[in-house]
Design a protein around this motif. Structure first.
Motif, mmCIF file in Angstrom:
data_model
loop_
_atom_site.group_PDB
_atom_site.id
_atom_site.type_symbol
_atom_site.label_atom_id
_atom_site.label_comp_id
_atom_site.label_asym_id
_atom_site.label_seq_id
_atom_site.Cartn_x
_atom_site.Cartn_y
_atom_site.Cartn_z
ATOM 1 N N ASN A 1 -23.244 79.207 47.445
ATOM 2 C CA ASN A 1 -23.690 79.378 46.060
ATOM 3 C C ASN A 1 -23.849 80.849 45.685
ATOM 4 O OD1 ASN A 1 -23.740 76.649 45.423
ATOM 5 N ND2 ASN A 1 -25.866 76.410 46.055
ATOM 6 N N LYS A 2 -22.862 81.657 46.077
ATOM 7 C CA LYS A 2 -22.800 83.088 45.746
ATOM 8 C C LYS A 2 -23.887 83.922 46.416
ATOM 9 C CE LYS A 2 -20.452 82.358 41.352
ATOM 10 N NZ LYS A 2 -20.410 80.928 41.237
ATOM 11 N N ASN A 3 -24.508 83.375 47.465
ATOM 12 C CA ASN A 3 -25.530 84.104 48.214
ATOM 13 C C ASN A 3 -25.155 84.144 49.686
ATOM 14 O OD1 ASN A 3 -27.627 84.524 46.110
ATOM 15 N ND2 ASN A 3 -27.620 82.296 46.080
ATOM 16 N N ALA A 4 -25.513 85.231 50.339
ATOM 17 C CA ALA A 4 -25.351 85.322 51.786
ATOM 18 C C ALA A 4 -26.534 84.593 52.417
ATOM 19 C CB ALA A 4 -25.318 86.774 52.229
ATOM 20 N N VAL A 5 -26.262 83.501 53.129
ATOM 21 C CA VAL A 5 -27.342 82.662 53.652
ATOM 22 C C VAL A 5 -27.487 82.742 55.166
ATOM 23 C CG1 VAL A 5 -27.257 81.071 51.695
ATOM 24 C CG2 VAL A 5 -25.852 80.607 53.728
ATOM 25 N N TRP A 6 -26.529 83.382 55.838
ATOM 26 C CA TRP A 6 -26.569 83.481 57.301
ATOM 27 C C TRP A 6 -25.651 84.610 57.707
ATOM 28 C CZ3 TRP A 6 -22.613 83.119 60.907
ATOM 29 C CH2 TRP A 6 -22.986 82.910 62.245
ATOM 30 N N ASN A 7 -26.042 85.325 58.762
ATOM 31 C CA ASN A 7 -25.118 86.296 59.331
ATOM 32 C C ASN A 7 -25.414 86.484 60.807
ATOM 33 O OD1 ASN A 7 -26.405 89.249 59.718
ATOM 34 N ND2 ASN A 7 -27.364 88.269 57.939
ATOM 35 N N ALA A 8 -24.407 86.905 61.527
ATOM 36 C CA ALA A 8 -24.519 87.166 62.963
ATOM 37 C C ALA A 8 -23.591 88.331 63.286
ATOM 38 C CB ALA A 8 -24.127 85.936 63.775
ATOM 39 N N SER A 9 -23.895 89.004 64.383
ATOM 40 C CA SER A 9 -23.045 90.123 64.768
ATOM 41 C C SER A 9 -22.785 90.106 66.266
ATOM 42 C CB SER A 9 -23.684 91.455 64.360
ATOM 43 O OG SER A 9 -24.855 91.674 65.110
ATOM 44 N N GLY B 1 -22.618 75.669 63.867
ATOM 45 C CA GLY B 1 -24.004 75.367 63.537
ATOM 46 C C GLY B 1 -24.394 75.890 62.156
ATOM 47 N N ALA B 2 -23.976 77.105 61.859
ATOM 48 C CA ALA B 2 -24.289 77.687 60.540
ATOM 49 C C ALA B 2 -23.607 76.914 59.418
ATOM 50 C CB ALA B 2 -23.860 79.149 60.505
ATOM 51 N N SER B 3 -22.370 76.526 59.638
ATOM 52 C CA SER B 3 -21.641 75.830 58.573
ATOM 53 C C SER B 3 -22.198 74.456 58.291
ATOM 54 C CB SER B 3 -20.148 75.736 58.901
ATOM 55 O OG SER B 3 -19.925 74.876 59.995
ATOM 56 N N SER B 4 -22.717 73.789 59.296
ATOM 57 C CA SER B 4 -23.258 72.448 59.083
ATOM 58 C C SER B 4 -24.709 72.482 58.623
ATOM 59 C CB SER B 4 -23.142 71.604 60.355
ATOM 60 O OG SER B 4 -23.903 72.177 61.384
ATOM 61 N N GLY B 5 -25.374 73.604 58.806
ATOM 62 C CA GLY B 5 -26.783 73.704 58.420
ATOM 63 C C GLY B 5 -27.031 74.120 57.002
ATOM 64 N N ASN B 6 -25.988 74.506 56.264
ATOM 65 C CA ASN B 6 -26.166 75.005 54.894
ATOM 66 C C ASN B 6 -25.254 74.283 53.916
ATOM 67 O OD1 ASN B 6 -28.066 77.364 55.154
ATOM 68 N ND2 ASN B 6 -26.558 77.905 56.693
ATOM 69 N N ASN B 7 -25.328 72.989 53.896
ATOM 70 C CA ASN B 7 -24.446 72.219 53.016
ATOM 71 C C ASN B 7 -24.919 72.227 51.614
ATOM 72 O OD1 ASN B 7 -22.571 71.540 54.995
ATOM 73 N ND2 ASN B 7 -23.906 69.926 55.745
ATOM 74 N N GLU C 1 -15.020 79.833 45.654
ATOM 75 C CA GLU C 1 -15.538 79.049 46.767
ATOM 76 C C GLU C 1 -17.053 78.875 46.664
ATOM 77 O OE1 GLU C 1 -13.353 77.720 48.557
ATOM 78 O OE2 GLU C 1 -11.683 79.101 48.842
ATOM 79 N N ASN C 2 -17.514 77.654 46.817
ATOM 80 C CA ASN C 2 -18.947 77.397 46.854
ATOM 81 C C ASN C 2 -19.543 77.846 48.186
ATOM 82 O OD1 ASN C 2 -21.423 76.245 45.827
ATOM 83 N ND2 ASN C 2 -21.110 74.582 47.270
ATOM 84 N N LYS C 3 -18.728 77.721 49.234
ATOM 85 C CA LYS C 3 -19.185 78.036 50.588
ATOM 86 C C LYS C 3 -18.007 78.617 51.361
ATOM 87 C CE LYS C 3 -21.491 75.477 54.312
ATOM 88 N NZ LYS C 3 -21.946 74.143 54.689
ATOM 89 N N PHE C 4 -18.234 79.756 52.037
ATOM 90 C CA PHE C 4 -17.175 80.364 52.834
ATOM 91 C C PHE C 4 -17.767 81.364 53.821
ATOM 92 C CE2 PHE C 4 -17.723 83.232 49.294
ATOM 93 C CZ PHE C 4 -17.532 84.504 49.820
ATOM 94 N N PHE C 5 -16.987 81.677 54.836
ATOM 95 C CA PHE C 5 -17.342 82.702 55.803
ATOM 96 C C PHE C 5 -16.517 83.959 55.549
ATOM 97 C CE2 PHE C 5 -18.864 79.242 58.588
ATOM 98 C CZ PHE C 5 -20.023 79.827 59.104
ATOM 99 N N LEU C 6 -17.130 85.104 55.854
ATOM 100 C CA LEU C 6 -16.427 86.384 55.852
ATOM 101 C C LEU C 6 -16.737 87.071 57.171
ATOM 102 C CD1 LEU C 6 -14.829 88.663 54.375
ATOM 103 C CD2 LEU C 6 -17.057 89.525 53.622
ATOM 104 N N LEU C 7 -15.701 87.537 57.839
ATOM 105 C CA LEU C 7 -15.862 88.295 59.071
ATOM 106 C C LEU C 7 -15.474 89.735 58.811
ATOM 107 C CD1 LEU C 7 -16.366 88.255 62.224
ATOM 108 C CD2 LEU C 7 -13.870 88.172 62.412
ATOM 109 N N LYS C 8 -16.396 90.647 59.139
ATOM 110 C CA LYS C 8 -16.077 92.078 59.149
ATOM 111 C C LYS C 8 -15.595 92.388 60.561
ATOM 112 C CE LYS C 8 -19.478 93.679 55.787
ATOM 113 N NZ LYS C 8 -20.537 94.700 55.601
#
Length: 110
Positions: free
Chosen positions: A85-93, A104-110, A18-25
């Motif tokens: 692109n294999k980097n963590a570019v945003w996170n929230a908790s 907002g995060a998904s549309s801001g990092n295309n 995946e070029n872009k994806f979310f992961l939830l802990k």
């Protein structure tokens, strides 16, 4: 659709695929995490552009720790991380994990 991952090998496959994806802990025992999970699921169900994955911290503690160490992100639970692109570019908790913040995060990092 939410996809569960448990091992570092599965995470590495996602990172390569995946070029872009979310992961939830996600914590299985925390009510705040349950609320975040519900917001994450609502976000996931409402879009198809960004794949969504999750891990249950109690079932995948080694993976949770590895993600924190590898990407230099302080571990929190619940915690949503956007990878691009294999980097963590945003996170929230905690209460910052909302359908709107994820959108907002998904549309801001295309």
């Amino acid at each position: 659709m939410l996809q569960k991952i448990v091992t570092a090998e599965q995470f590495d496959e996602v990172l390569q695929k995946e070029n872009k994806f979310f992961l939830l802990k996600h914590s299985l025992t925390c009510p705040i995490s349950r609320a975040a999970y519900n917001q994450y699921q609502e976000f996931s169900d409402g879009q198809s552009e960004v794949p969504t994955y999750f891990l249950a911290v109690q079932e995948a503690r080694p993976l949770s720790s590895e993600v924190a160490d590898r990407f230099q992100i302080k571990h929190e639970s619940p915690q949503a991380i956007l990878f691009f692109n294999k980097n963590a570019v945003w996170n929230a908790s905690h209460w910052q994990i909302t359908k709107d913040s994820l959108t907002g995060a998904s549309s801001g990092n295309n």
